[in-house]
Design an enzyme around this catalytic site. Structure first.
Site, PDB file in Angstrom:
ATOM      1  N   ASP A  13       0.818  -1.228   0.000  1.00 14.92           N
ATOM      2  CA  ASP A  13       0.000   0.000   0.000  1.00 14.92           C
ATOM      3  C   ASP A  13       0.845   1.268   0.000  1.00 14.92           C
ATOM      4  O   ASP A  13       0.439   2.297   0.531  1.00 14.92           O
ATOM      5  CB  ASP A  13      -0.953   0.047   1.218  1.00 14.92           C
ATOM      6  N   GLU A  14       2.024   1.221  -0.588  1.00 15.68           N
ATOM      7  CA  GLU A  14       2.919   2.387  -0.574  1.00 15.68           C
ATOM      8  C   GLU A  14       2.532   3.425  -1.620  1.00 15.68           C
ATOM      9  O   GLU A  14       3.089   4.524  -1.637  1.00 15.68           O
ATOM     10  CB  GLU A  14       4.372   1.957  -0.834  1.00 15.68           C
ATOM     11  N   LYS A  16       2.307   2.294  -5.016  1.00 15.85           N
ATOM     12  CA  LYS A  16       3.030   1.808  -6.209  1.00 15.85           C
ATOM     13  C   LYS A  16       2.261   2.091  -7.491  1.00 15.85           C
ATOM     14  O   LYS A  16       2.852   2.416  -8.518  1.00 15.85           O
ATOM     15  CB  LYS A  16       3.274   0.288  -6.116  1.00 15.85           C
ATOM     16  N   ASN A  38      -5.444 -10.158  -4.078  1.00 16.63           N
ATOM     17  CA  ASN A  38      -5.216  -9.575  -2.745  1.00 16.63           C
ATOM     18  C   ASN A  38      -4.740  -8.130  -2.888  1.00 16.63           C
ATOM     19  O   ASN A  38      -4.867  -7.330  -1.975  1.00 16.63           O
ATOM     20  CB  ASN A  38      -4.191 -10.395  -1.943  1.00 16.63           C
ATOM     21  N   GLY A  40      -4.589  -4.238  -4.178  1.00 20.26           N
ATOM     22  CA  GLY A  40      -5.566  -3.206  -4.526  1.00 20.26           C
ATOM     23  C   GLY A  40      -4.793  -1.985  -4.964  1.00 20.26           C
ATOM     24  O   GLY A  40      -4.131  -1.347  -4.154  1.00 20.26           O
ATOM     25  N   HIS A  41      -4.798  -1.703  -6.247  1.00 21.62           N
ATOM     26  CA  HIS A  41      -3.999  -0.597  -6.770  1.00 21.62           C
ATOM     27  C   HIS A  41      -4.911   0.539  -7.210  1.00 21.62           C
ATOM     28  O   HIS A  41      -5.778   0.342  -8.048  1.00 21.62           O
ATOM     29  CB  HIS A  41      -3.137  -1.099  -7.939  1.00 21.62           C
ATOM     30  N   GLN A 223       1.906  -5.810  -3.141  1.00 21.02           N
ATOM     31  CA  GLN A 223       2.315  -5.927  -1.735  1.00 21.02           C
ATOM     32  C   GLN A 223       3.677  -5.228  -1.522  1.00 21.02           C
ATOM     33  O   GLN A 223       3.978  -4.313  -2.265  1.00 21.02           O
ATOM     34  CB  GLN A 223       2.369  -7.397  -1.288  1.00 21.02           C
ATOM     35  N   THR A 238       2.723 -12.381   2.736  1.00 17.83           N
ATOM     36  CA  THR A 238       1.899 -12.980   1.706  1.00 17.83           C
ATOM     37  C   THR A 238       2.673 -14.196   1.167  1.00 17.83           C
ATOM     38  O   THR A 238       3.787 -14.474   1.618  1.00 17.83           O
ATOM     39  CB  THR A 238       1.533 -11.952   0.604  1.00 17.83           C
ATOM     40  N   GLY A 304     -11.179  -3.149   2.722  1.00 18.00           N
ATOM     41  CA  GLY A 304     -11.866  -2.074   3.450  1.00 18.00           C
ATOM     42  C   GLY A 304     -11.451  -2.000   4.920  1.00 18.00           C
ATOM     43  O   GLY A 304     -12.043  -1.265   5.706  1.00 18.00           O
ATOM     44  N   ARG A 307      -6.149   0.668   8.008  1.00 21.52           N
ATOM     45  CA  ARG A 307      -4.736   0.296   8.086  1.00 21.52           C
ATOM     46  C   ARG A 307      -4.145   0.742   9.416  1.00 21.52           C
ATOM     47  O   ARG A 307      -4.545   1.775   9.952  1.00 21.52           O
ATOM     48  CB  ARG A 307      -3.963   0.948   6.943  1.00 21.52           C
ATOM     49  N   VAL A 418       2.493  14.280  -3.619  1.00 25.85           N
ATOM     50  CA  VAL A 418       1.882  15.177  -2.625  1.00 25.85           C
ATOM     51  C   VAL A 418       0.346  15.174  -2.711  1.00 25.85           C
ATOM     52  O   VAL A 418      -0.309  16.070  -2.218  1.00 25.85           O
ATOM     53  CB  VAL A 418       2.433  16.616  -2.759  1.00 25.85           C
TER      54      VAL A 418
END
Ligand code: IMP
Length: 444
Positions: A13-14, A16, A38, A40-41, A223, A238, A304, A307, A418
């Site tokens: 979740d960075e 990417k 798994n 989510g982008h 991931q 994972t 959902g 985090r 940003v």
């Protein structure tokens, strides 16, 4: 010509997908090399939000070849739904290529993921329940079903006749779940095969041809490094290899064909699911980073789930630089820190039992639990960075913060994000042809 891997440098979740999307403008081929739905982008373009789970985010550029590699696991139902969804949004799926060798998530994998998690109780992993672990487990056990098997009803039938009774023993006897009907699965999955057949090819050959034609290829990791099966916080990982080496194995390309590895990290840290997270914050700071209720809220795209949030961790960052051989970094969500008076950064760990201080990760195994973060406290800039488009216009303290991270990780920062939009981005250096990391660290 440049072949570039984009890899998550934290717990996933960075951001990417946003970085891939930026670079995909000049890519001919965009490749997902591991994982499945798994992932989510999320990409935001012109106020419209696109969410991808299986399909590479390069699909937003018409004519781009988008590859789902042998290293992926594919739930065909999820893929068909995603194809329908992208078509309904007016996107072009003519460049989509799916590997015949990718493994298929079957109904028993989904049931087993759920049942195994429930049976672990307190020791659960916090999976996305998309059947990822059980699908990869069958692949390693050489009991998997590959996409090519869905295209041949006789082959699929023979495999299911052997597999389903064995899975039923586990489902019924171990987990007290209803048994499955091999015939019904055969009918359903052969139909998926017919629907997907036009996309199914030997994708490694497609990539090799692109290499020979000196095209630009972008490998999109899913991931992150700390979720890597071998190099992550096992067992809270994972079941695939998100780190850069995984791109070669998963996509079927030789390491000599890779020109650059770009790491993506948030300006702070998040994690979904269970497992160690040394810099996790529970109070005001954690809530501030989570931004609940805003469009930028830290909520899992696939599940959902809220985090877990915390400060940037340079020890894990240095580890990610090392195991991926990162050339440069993209730092995302800098604007989330705009609101903070003080910002903490973890620069080392202290072993609470021995008192020893570590600047490099000593172990990611069971000793992790004794490690406490050692923080440096940096001043915030208390000013919006959302509209900044050039590094020179960043507040001085934001610049210092980025320089601090770059020095601690010993890697140049090429891109800073940003905001969620494609344009909410500062290019500090050309991420593909600009300066790259030079190994300066003395041997430990
Ligand atoms: P699995 O991949 O569903 O087996 O889940 C294993 C671990 O990886 C869990 O902690 C998940 O929350 C985490 N995970 C899987 N996919 C992602 C992702 O795309 N982003 C962040 N965490 C993920």
């Amino acid at each position: 010509m440049a072949n570039v891997i984009v890899v998550g440098a934290q717990f996933g979740d960075e951001g990417k997908a946003k970085v891939t999307d930026l670079l995909a403008k000049n890519a001919d081929v965009v490749v997902r090399y591991q994982g499945g739905c798994n992932a989510g982008h999320t990409v935001v373009v012109g106020g419209k939000t696109y969410k991808f789970h299986l399909i590479p985010s390069g699909i937003l550029y018409p004519g781009t070849i988008c590859v789902l590699s042998p290293g992926m696991v594919i739930d065909p139902k999820a893929l068909i739904n995603e194809i329908k969804s992208i078509r309904s949004q007016g996107l072009d799926d003519s460049g989509l290529k799916v590997s015949a060798y990718a493994h298929v998530t079957m109904p028993y994998h989904l049931m087993l993921d759920e049942a195994e998690e429930a049976s672990r109780g307190e020791a659960k992993i916090g999976t996305t329940k998309r059947g990822i672990g059980p699908t990869y487990a069958d692949k390693c056990a050489r009991s998997g079903i590959r996409l090519e098997d869905l295209l041949d009803e006789e082959v699929l039938k023979a495999k299911l006749e052997w597999l389903v009774p064995r899975k039923n023993v586990i489902l019924e006897r171990l987990y007290n779940l209803p048994s499955l009907d091999a015939q019904a699965i055969l009918k359903e999955y052969a139909a998926y095969g017919k629907e997907l057949a036009k996309y199914v090819v030997d994708t490694a050959a497609v990539i090799f041809q692109a290499v020979q034609e000196k095209k630009n290829i972008l490998f999109e990791g899913a991931q992150g490094t700390l979720l890597d099966l071998d190099h992550g916080s096992y067992p809270y990982v994972t079941s695939s290899s998100p780190s850069a080496g995984g791109a070669c194995i998963g996509a079927g390309v030789g390491p000599t064909m890779i020109d650059r590895v770009i790491g993506v990290a948030k300006a702070y840290s998040t994690r979904v699911g269970e497992g160690p997270f040394p810099t996790e914050q529970f109070g005001e700071a954690g809530e501030g980073l989570r931004q609940t209720g805003t469009a930028w809220a830290e909520v899992g795209t696939t599940t959902g789930r809220p985090r877990r949030c915390g400060w940037f961790d340079c020890v894990l960052g240095r580890y990610a630089v090392r195991v991926n051989g990162l050339d440069c970094l993209a730092i995302t969500k800098l604007d989330v820190l705009d609101q903070f008076d003080r910002i903490k950064v973890c620069v080392a760990y202290k072993d609470s039992v021995t008192g020893k201080v570590y600047k490099e990760l000593p172990s990611i195994g069971s000793t992790f639990q004794h490690l406490e973060p050692v923080y440096e406290d940096l001043p915030g800039w208390n000013e919006s960075t959302r509209k900044v488009r050039q590094a020179k216009d960043l507040p001085a303290k934001a610049k210092s913060y980025l320089e601090f991270l770059s020095q601690k990780l010993e890697v140049p920062i090429a891109i800073v994000s940003v905001g969620p939009e494609r344009d909410d981005t500062i290019i500090i250096e050309d991420p593909i042809h600009g300066p790259k990391r030079v190994l300066v660290t003395a041997p430990v």
